[in-house]
Design an enzyme around this catalytic site. Sequence first.
Site, PDB file in Angstrom:
ATOM      1  N   LYS A  52      32.175  35.844  29.249  1.00  0.00           N
ATOM      2  CA  LYS A  52      30.841  35.859  29.871  1.00  0.00           C
ATOM      3  C   LYS A  52      29.824  35.188  28.945  1.00  0.00           C
ATOM      4  CE  LYS A  52      31.847  40.042  32.541  1.00  0.00           C
ATOM      5  NZ  LYS A  52      31.635  41.483  32.723  1.00  0.00           N
ATOM      6  N   GLN A  96      29.586  46.570  29.486  1.00  0.00           N
ATOM      7  CA  GLN A  96      30.966  46.382  29.937  1.00  0.00           C
ATOM      8  C   GLN A  96      31.657  47.732  30.134  1.00  0.00           C
ATOM      9  OE1 GLN A  96      32.137  43.434  30.819  1.00  0.00           O
ATOM     10  NE2 GLN A  96      34.175  44.156  31.357  1.00  0.00           N
ATOM     11  N   ASP A 119      24.699  43.308  36.974  1.00  0.00           N
ATOM     12  CA  ASP A 119      26.016  43.752  37.454  1.00  0.00           C
ATOM     13  C   ASP A 119      25.919  44.357  38.856  1.00  0.00           C
ATOM     14  OD1 ASP A 119      28.327  43.303  35.970  1.00  0.00           O
ATOM     15  OD2 ASP A 119      27.800  44.815  34.469  1.00  0.00           O
TER      16      ASP A 119
END
Length: 292
Positions: A52, A96, A119
């Site tokens: 990412k 994450q 997200d």
Amino acid sequence: MQLLDGKKAGQAIREEIRLQVAQRLSEGKKQPHLAAILIGHNGASATYVGAKVKACEEAGILSTLLHYESDLPEHTLLEKIESLNNDPDIDGILVQLPLPKHIRESAVIHAIEPSKDVDGFHPVNQGLLMQGQPGFIPATPYGIQLLLQHYQIETAGKEAVVIGRSNIVGRPMSVLLSQPGPVGNCTVTLCHSKTTDLAGHIRRADIVVAALGQPDFVQANMIKPGAVVIDVGITRVENPTKKSGFELKGDVDYTNVSPLCNWITPVPGGVGPMTIAALLKNTLQACQQKDT
Ligand code: GUN
């Protein structure tokens, strides 16, 4: 059988984003900035976050990687998120998953300011998605939507079966496929571990999205010929013949299923790269929302 090539489609989207970011900078606008938080030493998570951060760099998006040990107290993480929420230079925040057991996932997700929640995990963004209103769509279902769009797959009126009801993939995917508009208008069945006759449901599907995390679960005898098959699974399976010691396995038995399909995603190189492209789109969107 044709390949839904996420690597190719993802690259095309990332190039579009790179040009949009360059355009912003030439206009004197703010450079997008993502903060990514990684806790502990889970190999897969470290790989994903690394990918990412690298993709951000290539698209001209700033990124700050905050890496903490797995014994980080929950309150310290929540304080860090609060300071990122209040930092005007940070446009997007991602933490994450999975988290160490002592940290409550829901507390962390709730702590992220919804306008920075790239997200799309915060209940505000999930609620907006449910209502078909603009917000941040979780990167994996958003990436799948972009992939279907890229290859101009007709979805209207089709029977779609989503396997797996997670908040991150299955549930939002079922909402996207059923909503009006492009890459929607499907009749969706959301299957899960308590579904009876799962194979029967999958056999009726024109579009199958497998997101249950069980390697090779979807077999050829479950597939309607001509189906579009999207494989979200990416499980590390030990394989001593590989340099890394493992191979990546999807939820679909690709060797036997692919000859039956009209379209199928490979693993790796299908949904994974699209997830990253979708995250970059969300990060750019978060930055654009602040433009006056
Ligand atoms: N873990 C697995 N998928 C994801 C994702 O899309 N975002 C984050 N933050 N963690 C994940």
